[in-house]
Design a protein around this motif. Structure first.
Motif, PDB file in Angstrom:
ATOM      1  N   ALA A 227       4.871  -0.089   3.545  1.00  0.00           N
ATOM      2  CA  ALA A 227       3.561  -0.502   3.134  1.00  0.00           C
ATOM      3  C   ALA A 227       3.022  -0.340   1.597  1.00  0.00           C
ATOM      4  N   GLU A 228       1.895  -0.818   1.439  1.00  0.00           N
ATOM      5  CA  GLU A 228       1.572  -1.790   0.169  1.00  0.00           C
ATOM      6  C   GLU A 228      -0.003  -0.770  -0.171  1.00  0.00           C
ATOM      7  N   LEU A 229      -0.382  -1.188  -0.986  1.00  0.00           N
ATOM      8  CA  LEU A 229      -1.992  -0.505  -1.679  1.00  0.00           C
ATOM      9  C   LEU A 229      -1.932  -1.039  -2.940  1.00  0.00           C
ATOM     10  N   SER A 230      -3.357  -1.271  -3.276  1.00  0.00           N
ATOM     11  CA  SER A 230      -3.074  -2.426  -4.249  1.00  0.00           C
ATOM     12  C   SER A 230      -3.216  -1.557  -5.369  1.00  0.00           C
ATOM     13  N   ARG A 231      -2.884  -2.002  -6.385  1.00  0.00           N
ATOM     14  CA  ARG A 231      -3.253  -1.632  -7.975  1.00  0.00           C
ATOM     15  C   ARG A 231      -4.087  -0.294  -7.800  1.00  0.00           C
ATOM     16  N   GLU A 232      -5.413  -0.254  -8.164  1.00  0.00           N
ATOM     17  CA  GLU A 232      -6.812   0.288  -8.273  1.00  0.00           C
ATOM     18  C   GLU A 232      -6.254   1.219  -7.066  1.00  0.00           C
TER      19      GLU A 232
ATOM     20  N   GLU B  97      -2.561   9.242   3.228  1.00  0.00           N
ATOM     21  CA  GLU B  97      -2.746   8.877   4.382  1.00  0.00           C
ATOM     22  C   GLU B  97      -4.229   8.565   4.399  1.00  0.00           C
ATOM     23  N   ALA B  98      -5.340   9.775   3.201  1.00  0.00           N
ATOM     24  CA  ALA B  98      -6.345   9.287   2.874  1.00  0.00           C
ATOM     25  C   ALA B  98      -6.691   7.742   2.285  1.00  0.00           C
ATOM     26  N   PHE B  99      -5.141   7.236   1.682  1.00  0.00           N
ATOM     27  CA  PHE B  99      -5.701   6.471   1.550  1.00  0.00           C
ATOM     28  C   PHE B  99      -4.342   4.689   2.966  1.00  0.00           C
ATOM     29  N   GLY B 100      -4.904   4.984   4.251  1.00  0.00           N
ATOM     30  CA  GLY B 100      -4.625   4.187   4.903  1.00  0.00           C
ATOM     31  C   GLY B 100      -3.057   4.373   5.152  1.00  0.00           C
ATOM     32  N   VAL B 101      -1.944   5.417   4.785  1.00  0.00           N
ATOM     33  CA  VAL B 101      -0.759   4.844   4.495  1.00  0.00           C
ATOM     34  C   VAL B 101      -0.087   5.589   5.241  1.00  0.00           C
ATOM     35  N   THR B 102       0.740   6.374   6.046  1.00  0.00           N
ATOM     36  CA  THR B 102       1.376   6.902   6.657  1.00  0.00           C
ATOM     37  C   THR B 102       2.306   7.635   5.966  1.00  0.00           C
ATOM     38  N   ALA B 103       2.442   8.572   5.297  1.00  0.00           N
ATOM     39  CA  ALA B 103       3.695   9.013   4.184  1.00  0.00           C
ATOM     40  C   ALA B 103       4.905   8.730   5.564  1.00  0.00           C
ATOM     41  N   PRO B 104       6.470   8.863   4.473  1.00  0.00           N
ATOM     42  CA  PRO B 104       7.313   9.032   4.886  1.00  0.00           C
ATOM     43  C   PRO B 104       7.540  10.372   4.916  1.00  0.00           C
ATOM     44  N   GLU B 105       9.029  11.502   6.160  1.00  0.00           N
ATOM     45  CA  GLU B 105       8.634  12.442   6.599  1.00  0.00           C
ATOM     46  C   GLU B 105       9.829  12.881   5.560  1.00  0.00           C
ATOM     47  N   GLY B 106      10.964  12.576   6.228  1.00  0.00           N
ATOM     48  CA  GLY B 106      12.279  12.719   5.561  1.00  0.00           C
ATOM     49  C   GLY B 106      13.245  11.722   4.197  1.00  0.00           C
ATOM     50  N   PHE B 107      13.523  12.022   3.340  1.00  0.00           N
ATOM     51  CA  PHE B 107      13.583  11.360   1.901  1.00  0.00           C
ATOM     52  C   PHE B 107      14.327  12.083   1.460  1.00  0.00           C
ATOM     53  N   ASP B 108      16.038  11.351   0.200  1.00  0.00           N
ATOM     54  CA  ASP B 108      16.876  11.959  -0.636  1.00  0.00           C
ATOM     55  C   ASP B 108      15.968  11.035  -1.886  1.00  0.00           C
ATOM     56  N   TYR B 109      15.393  12.327  -2.846  1.00  0.00           N
ATOM     57  CA  TYR B 109      14.444  11.528  -4.404  1.00  0.00           C
ATOM     58  C   TYR B 109      15.400  12.385  -6.179  1.00  0.00           C
TER      59      TYR B 109
ATOM     60  N   ALA C  50       7.445   4.202  -5.405  1.00  0.00           N
ATOM     61  CA  ALA C  50       8.995   4.596  -4.222  1.00  0.00           C
ATOM     62  C   ALA C  50       8.307   5.331  -2.587  1.00  0.00           C
ATOM     63  N   PHE C  51       7.514   5.679  -2.676  1.00  0.00           N
ATOM     64  CA  PHE C  51       7.317   6.229  -1.088  1.00  0.00           C
ATOM     65  C   PHE C  51       6.879   4.943  -0.033  1.00  0.00           C
ATOM     66  N   LEU C  52       5.796   4.265  -1.289  1.00  0.00           N
ATOM     67  CA  LEU C  52       5.156   2.851  -0.254  1.00  0.00           C
ATOM     68  C   LEU C  52       6.639   2.225   0.492  1.00  0.00           C
ATOM     69  N   GLY C  53       7.858   1.735  -1.050  1.00  0.00           N
ATOM     70  CA  GLY C  53       8.579   1.364  -0.444  1.00  0.00           C
ATOM     71  C   GLY C  53       9.279   1.712   1.119  1.00  0.00           C
ATOM     72  N   LEU C  54       9.725   2.964   0.627  1.00  0.00           N
ATOM     73  CA  LEU C  54       9.828   3.329   1.841  1.00  0.00           C
ATOM     74  C   LEU C  54       9.301   3.454   3.678  1.00  0.00           C
ATOM     75  N   ALA C  55       8.024   3.247   3.540  1.00  0.00           N
ATOM     76  CA  ALA C  55       6.835   3.180   4.217  1.00  0.00           C
ATOM     77  C   ALA C  55       7.179   2.061   4.823  1.00  0.00           C
TER      78      ALA C  55
ATOM     79  N   ALA D 222       3.164   0.348 -14.028  1.00  0.00           N
ATOM     80  CA  ALA D 222       4.063   1.114 -13.112  1.00  0.00           C
ATOM     81  C   ALA D 222       4.288  -0.478 -12.163  1.00  0.00           C
ATOM     82  N   GLU D 223       5.815  -0.084 -11.609  1.00  0.00           N
ATOM     83  CA  GLU D 223       6.614  -1.419 -11.359  1.00  0.00           C
ATOM     84  C   GLU D 223       7.973  -0.566 -10.305  1.00  0.00           C
ATOM     85  N   ARG D 224       8.461  -1.647  -8.777  1.00  0.00           N
ATOM     86  CA  ARG D 224       9.039  -1.712  -8.529  1.00  0.00           C
ATOM     87  C   ARG D 224      10.447  -2.265  -9.203  1.00  0.00           C
ATOM     88  N   ILE D 225      11.771  -1.884  -8.662  1.00  0.00           N
ATOM     89  CA  ILE D 225      12.856  -1.902  -9.837  1.00  0.00           C
ATOM     90  C   ILE D 225      13.188  -2.700  -8.776  1.00  0.00           C
ATOM     91  N   VAL D 226      13.889  -2.547  -7.158  1.00  0.00           N
ATOM     92  CA  VAL D 226      14.373  -2.315  -6.718  1.00  0.00           C
ATOM     93  C   VAL D 226      13.994  -1.965  -5.310  1.00  0.00           C
TER      94      VAL D 226
END
Length: 378
Positions: free
Chosen positions: A143-148, A99-111, A136-141, A374-378
């Motif tokens: 959303a995107e963040l810059s690498r920094e 949230e501090a980075f402007g993204v709504t975090a996903p709530e229910g998930f399996d990890y 992974a959480f950005l993928g669920l949401a 770090a990278e997203r694979i799927v």
């Protein structure tokens, strides 16, 4: 690794994941405890790391690691776990910081998470799980963040949720790593760049039987001592001070704070000298700087151990080894040796045997290569 992760996810949750991400561990090449003091560091992302799989779900958050048969469930507010469930604090800390980075975090998930990083070796499995989880959480949401900002999110999780007052080194190298390169970070920005890794050399890591743990207070104690030294010097961070200033202010601080500051200020200078040595291809100077870094950690920062010191002393007397130093936070963990092809598996095995004769147990020996960030694979 990907197939192993999918198998664990399906075995645990009865369905395939929808997002898979990976992030590498890292070798701290040089720059020991300089990052949170505003200095410069060099690190290498490696070809081992952490893989995370997630899928959206109704109900509680469910976490599974391949190292435990227990599925940790959380509902409602994000909470800190204890004991053998404490590993969940790293992904949960990332969720708490989104949230501090402007993204709504996903709530229910399996990890689910797997890793081929040795535990306690100072290769920063914590940063790897934070960055893989963040992607992974950005993928669920969606959303995107810059690498920094992804890197900063990982550090937020470690500082504010897990409670380790680390700098940006671990997350920065895991995020910005590139094969055949070192990551240079000026931590006052922070700014990130890469430095070509010289050809003809390789990393050998000797992980001692006594792994390190940074949450037990020793890291935080060194952090406090460095902050006290900076306050006595009247600077915002130790990167703003010189050794001459330190000597002039020696009477204003404790013996411990003086020694910690002496290490940090001299180590920052060694990072600059290392960049020059790498650029010129001066292997002798590269090795000398690595070993000088260890001796400074040993003597002034007091974060080495008898086992780590023995390994460094033994390695630098071995043909083909350019230099050696503890890598990571210290207080146990591992030694990195930088070597030419002359130092091979047979030579590494001989070092391991001598270590076992001295200490009763063999170190884990790893030959590591540089890898991508770090990278997203799927």
């Amino acid at each position: 690794m990907q197939n192993r992760l999918i198998a664990l996810f399906e075995e645990t949750f009865g369905r395939p994941p929808s997002v898979i991400c990976r992030a590498p561990g890292r070798i701290e090449f040089i720059g020991n405890h300089t990052d949170y003091n505003g200095g410069e560091v060099l690190g290498a992302a490696i070809d081992r790391g952490v893989w995370v799989a997630v899928a959206p779900a109704e109900g509680p958050r469910r976490f599974r690691s391949e190292f435990s048969d227990t599925v940790v469930e959380q509902a409602g507010p994000r909470q800190r776990e204890e004991g053998d469930r404490a590993w969940v604090n790293y992904p949960t800390g990332v969720l708490a910081g989104m949230e501090a980075f402007g993204v709504t975090a996903p709530e229910g998930f399996d990890y689910a998470v797997i890793s081929d990083l040795p535990q306690g070796a100072g290769l920063s499995s914590s940063a790897a799980i934070e960055l893989a989880s963040g992607l992974a959480f950005l993928g669920l949401a969606g959303a995107e963040l810059s690498r920094e900002n992804l890197v900063k999110l990982g550090r937020w999780a470690e500082n504010e949720f897990v409670g380790v007052p680390c700098g940006i080194l671990d997350q920065g190298v895991s995020g910005f790593g590139r094969r055949d390169s070192l990551v240079h970070i000026d931590c006052r920005g922070p700014t990130f760049s890469t430095v070509p890794m010289p050809t003809g050399v390789k990393f050998w890591v000797f992980n001692t039987p006594s792994g390190h743990a940074l949450v037990d207070g020793l890291y935080a104690e060194r952090h406090r001592e460095c902050m006290a030294a900076a306050e006595a010097l009247g600077v915002a961070c130790l990167a703003d001070a010189s050794l001459e200033q330190l000597e002039n202010a020696r009477g204003l601080m404790t013996v411990e704070s003086y020694s910690r500051a002496k290490h940090v200020i001299s180590e920052i200078a060694r990072v600059g000298a290392m960049c020059a040595a790498l650029k010129s291809g001066d292997f002798a100077d590269v090795g000398r700087l690595l070993t000088a870094s260890h001796h400074s950690s040993q003597r002034d920062f007091a974060n080495s151990t008898v086992q780590l010191d023995w390994l460094v002393d033994h390695l630098i007397e071995t043909s083909g080894v350019l230099g050696a130093r503890l890598t990571g936070g210290g207080f146990g963990g591992a030694v990195m040796g930088l070597a030419t092809a002359e130092f091979d598996e047979r030579a590494a095995k001989k070092v391991s045997q001598h270590f076992a004769e001295k200490f009763g147990q063999s170190p884990q020996v790893l030959q590591l290569a540089t890898g991508n960030g770090a990278e997203r694979i799927v």
